[in-house]
Design a protein around this motif. Structure first.
Motif, PDB file in Angstrom:
ATOM      1  N   THR A 405       0.661  -1.374  -0.255  1.00 19.23           N
ATOM      2  CA  THR A 405       0.031  -0.168   0.182  1.00 19.23           C
ATOM      3  C   THR A 405       1.089   1.056   0.216  1.00 19.23           C
ATOM      4  OG1 THR A 405      -1.686  -1.002   0.989  1.00 19.23           O
ATOM      5  CG2 THR A 405      -1.970   1.436   1.114  1.00 19.23           C
ATOM      6  N   MET A 406       0.715   2.464  -0.745  1.00 17.71           N
ATOM      7  CA  MET A 406       1.508   4.050  -0.799  1.00 17.71           C
ATOM      8  C   MET A 406       0.603   4.654  -0.710  1.00 17.71           C
ATOM      9  SD  MET A 406       3.406   5.323  -3.894  1.00 17.71           S
ATOM     10  CE  MET A 406       1.674   5.572  -4.857  1.00 17.71           C
ATOM     11  N   ARG A 407       0.616   5.224   0.366  1.00 13.63           N
ATOM     12  CA  ARG A 407      -0.646   7.077   0.553  1.00 13.63           C
ATOM     13  C   ARG A 407       0.034   8.268  -0.152  1.00 13.63           C
ATOM     14  NH1 ARG A 407       1.408   6.813   6.758  1.00 13.63           N
ATOM     15  NH2 ARG A 407       3.089   5.482   5.485  1.00 13.63           N
ATOM     16  N   PHE A 408      -0.865   8.729  -0.820  1.00 14.42           N
ATOM     17  CA  PHE A 408      -0.048   9.782  -1.767  1.00 14.42           C
ATOM     18  C   PHE A 408       0.063  10.557  -1.535  1.00 14.42           C
ATOM     19  CE2 PHE A 408      -4.160   7.520  -4.151  1.00 14.42           C
ATOM     20  CZ  PHE A 408      -3.324   6.794  -5.058  1.00 14.42           C
ATOM     21  N   GLU A 409      -0.194  11.255  -0.168  1.00 17.35           N
ATOM     22  CA  GLU A 409       0.386  11.920   1.173  1.00 17.35           C
ATOM     23  C   GLU A 409       1.765  12.028   0.849  1.00 17.35           C
ATOM     24  OE1 GLU A 409       1.919  13.466   4.541  1.00 17.35           O
ATOM     25  OE2 GLU A 409       1.327  11.444   4.375  1.00 17.35           O
ATOM     26  N   ARG A 410       2.380  10.140   1.366  1.00 16.36           N
ATOM     27  CA  ARG A 410       3.801  10.287   1.292  1.00 16.36           C
ATOM     28  C   ARG A 410       4.116  10.254   0.346  1.00 16.36           C
ATOM     29  NH1 ARG A 410       4.657   7.947   6.549  1.00 16.36           N
ATOM     30  NH2 ARG A 410       6.968   6.042   6.393  1.00 16.36           N
ATOM     31  N   LEU A 411       4.047   9.703  -1.040  1.00 21.59           N
ATOM     32  CA  LEU A 411       4.539   9.937  -1.754  1.00 21.59           C
ATOM     33  C   LEU A 411       4.752  11.724  -2.174  1.00 21.59           C
ATOM     34  CD1 LEU A 411       5.516   9.033  -4.684  1.00 21.59           C
ATOM     35  CD2 LEU A 411       2.880   9.872  -5.210  1.00 21.59           C
ATOM     36  N   ALA A 412       4.001  12.300  -1.620  1.00 25.19           N
ATOM     37  CA  ALA A 412       4.146  13.437  -1.630  1.00 25.19           C
ATOM     38  C   ALA A 412       5.488  14.459  -0.919  1.00 25.19           C
ATOM     39  CB  ALA A 412       3.597  14.716  -1.529  1.00 25.19           C
ATOM     40  N   SER A 413       5.178  13.647   0.005  1.00 22.56           N
ATOM     41  CA  SER A 413       6.647  14.261   1.559  1.00 22.56           C
ATOM     42  C   SER A 413       7.840  14.057   0.932  1.00 22.56           C
ATOM     43  CB  SER A 413       5.674  14.102   2.617  1.00 22.56           C
ATOM     44  OG  SER A 413       5.695  12.816   2.926  1.00 22.56           O
ATOM     45  N   PHE A 414       8.289  11.988   0.763  1.00 25.10           N
ATOM     46  CA  PHE A 414       8.993  11.564   0.586  1.00 25.10           C
ATOM     47  C   PHE A 414       9.709  12.026  -0.386  1.00 25.10           C
ATOM     48  CE2 PHE A 414       9.656   7.102   3.557  1.00 25.10           C
ATOM     49  CZ  PHE A 414       9.126   8.488   4.656  1.00 25.10           C
ATOM     50  N   GLY A 415       9.124  12.153  -1.491  1.00 23.61           N
ATOM     51  CA  GLY A 415      10.038  12.516  -3.073  1.00 23.61           C
ATOM     52  C   GLY A 415       9.550  13.747  -3.289  1.00 23.61           C
ATOM     53  N   ASP A 503      15.217  12.807 -12.448  1.00 24.57           N
ATOM     54  CA  ASP A 503      15.702  14.185 -12.254  1.00 24.57           C
ATOM     55  C   ASP A 503      14.791  15.815 -12.129  1.00 24.57           C
ATOM     56  OD1 ASP A 503      14.781  13.293 -14.564  1.00 24.57           O
ATOM     57  OD2 ASP A 503      15.529  14.249 -16.113  1.00 24.57           O
ATOM     58  N   ARG A 504      13.779  15.285 -12.735  1.00 22.57           N
ATOM     59  CA  ARG A 504      12.236  16.067 -11.948  1.00 22.57           C
ATOM     60  C   ARG A 504      11.993  16.426 -11.129  1.00 22.57           C
ATOM     61  NH1 ARG A 504       8.095  15.658 -16.177  1.00 22.57           N
ATOM     62  NH2 ARG A 504       6.234  16.121 -14.436  1.00 22.57           N
ATOM     63  N   ILE A 505      12.718  15.751  -9.663  1.00 26.40           N
ATOM     64  CA  ILE A 505      13.100  15.760  -8.327  1.00 26.40           C
ATOM     65  C   ILE A 505      13.229  17.456  -8.225  1.00 26.40           C
ATOM     66  CG2 ILE A 505      12.588  15.161  -6.023  1.00 26.40           C
ATOM     67  CD1 ILE A 505      12.929  12.217  -6.778  1.00 26.40           C
ATOM     68  N   GLU A 506      12.490  18.048  -7.442  1.00 29.01           N
ATOM     69  CA  GLU A 506      12.900  19.446  -7.401  1.00 29.01           C
ATOM     70  C   GLU A 506      14.109  19.408  -6.360  1.00 29.01           C
ATOM     71  OE1 GLU A 506      11.158  23.305  -5.632  1.00 29.01           O
ATOM     72  OE2 GLU A 506      10.082  22.286  -6.192  1.00 29.01           O
ATOM     73  N   PRO A 507      15.581  20.393  -6.442  1.00 35.22           N
ATOM     74  CA  PRO A 507      16.226  19.933  -5.331  1.00 35.22           C
ATOM     75  C   PRO A 507      16.205  20.922  -4.503  1.00 35.22           C
ATOM     76  CG  PRO A 507      16.578  21.223  -7.667  1.00 35.22           C
ATOM     77  CD  PRO A 507      15.714  20.663  -7.437  1.00 35.22           C
ATOM     78  N   VAL A 508      16.903  20.329  -3.423  1.00 35.09           N
ATOM     79  CA  VAL A 508      16.039  21.228  -2.080  1.00 35.09           C
ATOM     80  C   VAL A 508      17.808  21.432  -1.785  1.00 35.09           C
ATOM     81  CG1 VAL A 508      15.218  20.845   0.471  1.00 35.09           C
ATOM     82  CG2 VAL A 508      14.226  20.244  -1.574  1.00 35.09           C
ATOM     83  N   SER A 509      18.233  22.354  -1.141  1.00 34.24           N
ATOM     84  CA  SER A 509      19.832  22.999  -1.017  1.00 34.24           C
ATOM     85  C   SER A 509      19.482  22.105   1.061  1.00 34.24           C
ATOM     86  CB  SER A 509      19.337  24.318  -0.762  1.00 34.24           C
ATOM     87  OG  SER A 509      19.922  24.494  -2.405  1.00 34.24           O
ATOM     88  N   LEU A 510      20.197  22.140   1.395  1.00 36.75           N
ATOM     89  CA  LEU A 510      21.144  22.136   2.349  1.00 36.75           C
ATOM     90  C   LEU A 510      20.654  22.829   3.607  1.00 36.75           C
ATOM     91  CD1 LEU A 510      24.112  19.071   2.329  1.00 36.75           C
ATOM     92  CD2 LEU A 510      21.822  18.231   2.735  1.00 36.75           C
TER      93      LEU A 510
END
Length: 827
Positions: A405-415, A503-510
């Motif tokens: 099972t995959m939760r869509f909210e978790r997909l958005a928060s993890f990725g 490569d579509r994942i938005e980069p987030v700076s440390l």
């Protein structure tokens, strides 16, 4: 994992370019490591006809060939190949071509007076083999003017990808095609093997005496085969990925290993003893493997045996004795499911690396066995003829079905991804994760049989893992701690993100670092580093010794409590935790002295053990000097004495911020020091910093240390961290200091330190320093009395001292010493 572009297209319906395929593979986690496009390098080479080949007029070993390259022209080529003849078809390289086997670029030239425009090439000159006895001799129907690479099937690029250990399904061309189709680069072609018309029972049956290693195995006999060379398409396909064609039966098994990720093995029925093959544990027997070396199977290995003994190391390598060759008439095809942990352990023990082991130890498709056996049987019949028997099997088809099972909210928060629920569901479906249930918050899917890296705890064969003590023990411990050890949801999130494109994942700076970084060392670590530097700078060599030693030696340096005795020592003479690092460096010094290196200075900073409590371990800096040692480059070597040991200890204390004015010495050192030539360093009445002095003569004799060896020990944990203070403005008096000497008669029991302390406290505003420069006992002094002479430095600050002021300060000093110690000024 290697495959050709045309091979990939047997499973993937796509018109994408090679560059687009390579870019997509890397984007979805199947990183492209190399692409070998021989068609590009062989593009200039054409099929040509030799119109006429005549003897060279000026060379016995050369021939002059009139060549028709297929473009309506005729060229002259001087050739040294003995097989050049009139009317043959050959491979022609025109001027300007780069010949990969020789590394030269052709030019129009003249050889022994005859013009030559181009070259007729051999296999080695094209980089296609080692043959160079003559030029390539093509069939008479080879089309003149056609690019040779295209006609020979060499224009098929070979793609090599790196596969992560969890992706066993990607070790199959069909698995790679499935991922590309899911990424939108075409459509996965349907695949279904043709039905097999079975005729009678198999002449070889399965028996399974080791179901933990092989829960399910299938097989069937094909009678009346004609084994020989494989067709050109199959040989080219195997050669393109680095495999050597052997014969049709063996090549078919190698093909399906790569095509479907489904290793198979074929036995020559005529070479099998008895009418059954048995899966069992090895019994120490040896046999010659197909890789040309002997294999010895242990009881932990799974073998396939006939009545004569082991014939195959299951899932890794077959045996030479039952291998198929040109005499084979009846063949038995094996298709099995092996426990991947046991395969990995056996492979590691034997050191045998094979394509079968590579796939089995990563996990294969549990549901593919019957279809793969049918597909292989169909190809055997197509290429070699024969009649197939019914399938024989042992064990049972495992229940591999499981859900995640995959939760869509978790997909958005993890990725940190904007993949919509509909697109996520579509990606999973194209990867084979069929939907079971879905609502606004989550989706539950059935995990396909080929993805055994997802929801792995539920896979068949788990009992086999349990017996190895791995998964079961870890899962039980995690359950006891209330933790989730396996989270298939994260696996589904990874699948969605990689197919959508990493490569579509938005980069987030440390997060930004603090402007003032925190200390890299704790105060205890910093103290150790500084102490080490000081002792090394004083000419001492650092030792790193064991924290345990024999009980007798430990007793000479302190107690030997039973709680510090080792229950399982690595050696009989290393059975007690050391009470101090001095004990182990003393043993090191004794070993050096026994080998003729008696002049030494050693130190160690390490643990000393008092008891087994959390606070029963101290960090101690210990040093030992023995023999003659130069203390500096300006002083000659001399025997080390207790004052050298005290100087070492004081240097460390000073570096660590201990106010030396507050350090006192008392004569109560431990028993391993000389009772009259040692002392204890203290800061105040309660804090004991350490000891120094000469080692006891009996200790030196017992350990064979040089006589007169001196040592020190400092408890670094007893040193308080220096308080962070602002540095005071330096005091720089403008007046000259002056010195006055005083000699006091005192009882022999009075310490010099008591006199110094009393003198310095007499007038703190003027007295800058007090130092002992002489101690005398003997003639002209009463019994039990000593003379202690001290030098007092007076430092005026506001004005030069007058004689009266000097006399007043001197009187205060004499009075203070008399009051504190009972000493009187010597006349």
């Amino acid at each position: 994992m290697k495959f050709t572009l045309s091979w990939l297209k047997t499973h993937l319906d796509t018109d994408a370019s090679l560059d687009a395929i390579a870019e997509t593979l890397s984007a979805i986690g199947l990183e492209v490591e190399s692409i070998a496009d021989r068609g590009a390098s062989l593009a200039p080479f054409r099929i040509a006809r030799v119109i006429e080949a005549t003897q060279h007029p000026n060379a016995d070993r050369l021939r002059v060939c009139r060549v028709d390259p297929g473009d309506g022209t005729e060229v002259s080529v001087v050739c040294g190949a003995p097989n050049a003849r009139t009317g043959m078809r050959a491979v022609f390289a025109p001027p300007g071509s780069f010949v990969p086997g020789t590394g030269i670029t052709l030019k129009v030239g003249e050889i022994r007076g005859v013009p030559s425009a181009g070259m007729l090439v051999s296999e080695r000159e094209l980089g296609l083999g080692d043959s160079h006895d003559g030029i390539i001799d093509l069939p008479d129907d080879a089309p003149v003017g056609t690019p040779y690479a295209r006609w020979a099937g060499l224009d098929d690029p070979v793609i090599e990808i790196g596969v992560t250990p969890n992706r066993g399904d990607a070790f199959a061309v069909r698995g790679v095609a499935r991922d590309l189709a899911a990424a939108g680069l075409g459509t996965l072609k349907p695949w279904a093997p043709p039905p097999i018309a079975a005729a009678g029972a198999s002449s070889i049956a399965w028996q399974n005496a080791y179901p933990e290693a092989c829960p399910w195995v299938l097989g069937r006999t094909v009678r009346g085969v004609r084994n020989g060379e494989s067709p050109d398409w199959l040989k080219r396909r195997l050669e393109s990925v680095g495999l050597r064609p052997i014969n049709a039966l063996v090549d078919i098994t190698n093909f399906f290993t790569l095509d479907l990720g489904r290793p198979l093995h074929v036995f020559d029925v005529g070479k099998i003893a008895g009418d059954a093959l048995t899966l069992r544990r090895g019994a120490g027997e040896s046999f010659r493997g197909l890789h040309g070396r002997d294999v010895t199977a242990t009881a932990d290995d799974c073998v396939i045996a006939d009545a004569a003994g082991a014939q195959s190391l299951a899932g890794i390598v077959g045996g030479e004795a039952t291998g198929c060759d040109e005499t084979t008439r009846d063949v038995f095809i094996e298709c099995a499911l092996f426990d991947r942990v046991r395969i990995a352990l056996t492979g590691q023990r034997t050191g045998i690396h094979s394509d079968a082991r590579q796939r089995f130890e990563r996990g294969i498709d549990f549901a593919l066995l019957p279809a793969a056996l049918d597909a292989a049987t169909a190809m055997v019949i197509e290429l070699c003829g024969g009649t197939a028997s019914e399938i024989t099997e042992a064990g049972a088809k495992p229940d591999w079905h499981r859900t995640a099972t995959m939760r869509f909210e978790r997909l958005a928060s993890f990725g940190h991804s904007t993949v919509t629920p509909d697109r996520a569901a579509d990606i999973l479906d194209r990867l084979g994760f069929t939907g079971v249930a879905r609502d606004a918050a989550s989706i539950t899917v059935a995990v396909p049989s080929w993805r055994n890296d997802i929801a792995a705890a539920d896979l068949p064969g788990g009992s086999a893992l349990d017996q190895h003590g791995g998964l079961a023990a870890a899962t039980a411990e995690a359950a006891r701690l209330g933790a989730r050890t396996i989270e298939p949801e994260v696996d589904l999130i990874e699948e969605v993100l990689r197919i959508d494109g990493l490569d579509r994942i938005e980069p987030v700076s440390l997060p930004g670092a603090a402007p003032v970084p925190s200390a890299s060392l704790t105060p205890r670590q910093a103290r150790t580093v500084r102490a080490r530097r000081v002792l090394a700078a004083r000419g001492m060599a650092e030792c790193v010794t064991f924290s345990f030693l024999d009980r007798a030696t430990a007793g000479r340096f302190g107690g030997t409590p039973a709680t510090l005795a080792l229950k399982n020592p690595i050696a009989a003479d290393l059975d007690q935790m050391r009470p101090t690092p001095l004990a182990t460096i003393a043993l090191a010094a004794a070993r050096n002295a026994a080998r003729g290196h008696g002049d030494l200075a050693l130190f160690e900073i390490g643990p000393a053990y008092r008891d087994v409590s959390p606070d029963g371990q101290d960090l101690v800096a210990a040093g030992l000097r023995a023999g003659r040692t130069p203390l500096s480059w300006v002083e000659p070597a001399r025997p080390a004495d207790l004052w050298d040991a005290k100087a070492d200890a004081i240097a460390v204390l000073g570096e660590l911020g201990v106010p030396l004015d507050a350090v006192t010495v008392t004569a109560d050192a431990p028993a391993h020091y000389h009772p009259g030539r040692s002392g204890t360093l203290r800061q105040g009445p309660k804090t004991r910093l350490g000891w120094f002095g000469a080692l006891h003569p009996s200790l030196c004799a017992a350990l064979d240390l040089p006589e007169g060896s001196v040592a020190f020990e400092l408890d670094l944990g007893a040193i308080a961290d220096p308080k962070r203070r602002r540095k005071a403005v330096p005091s720089l008096p403008q007046f000259q200091p002056l010195r006055r000497d005083f000699a006091f008669i005192a009882d022999a029991t009075v310490t010099a330190e008591a006199v110094l302390r009393a003198a310095k406290g007499a007038e703190r505003t003027l007295i800058a320093n007090v130092a002992l420069f002489d101690r005398y006992a003997g003639e002209k002094l009463p019994e039990g009395k000593v003379s202690l002479a001290v030098a007092v430095t007076l430092q005026p600050r506001e004005a030069s001292l007058t004689d009266a002021e000097i006399e007043a300060v001197s009187a205060k000093i004499v009075a203070a010493v008399a009051k504190a110690t009972g000493a009187t000024l010597r006349g």
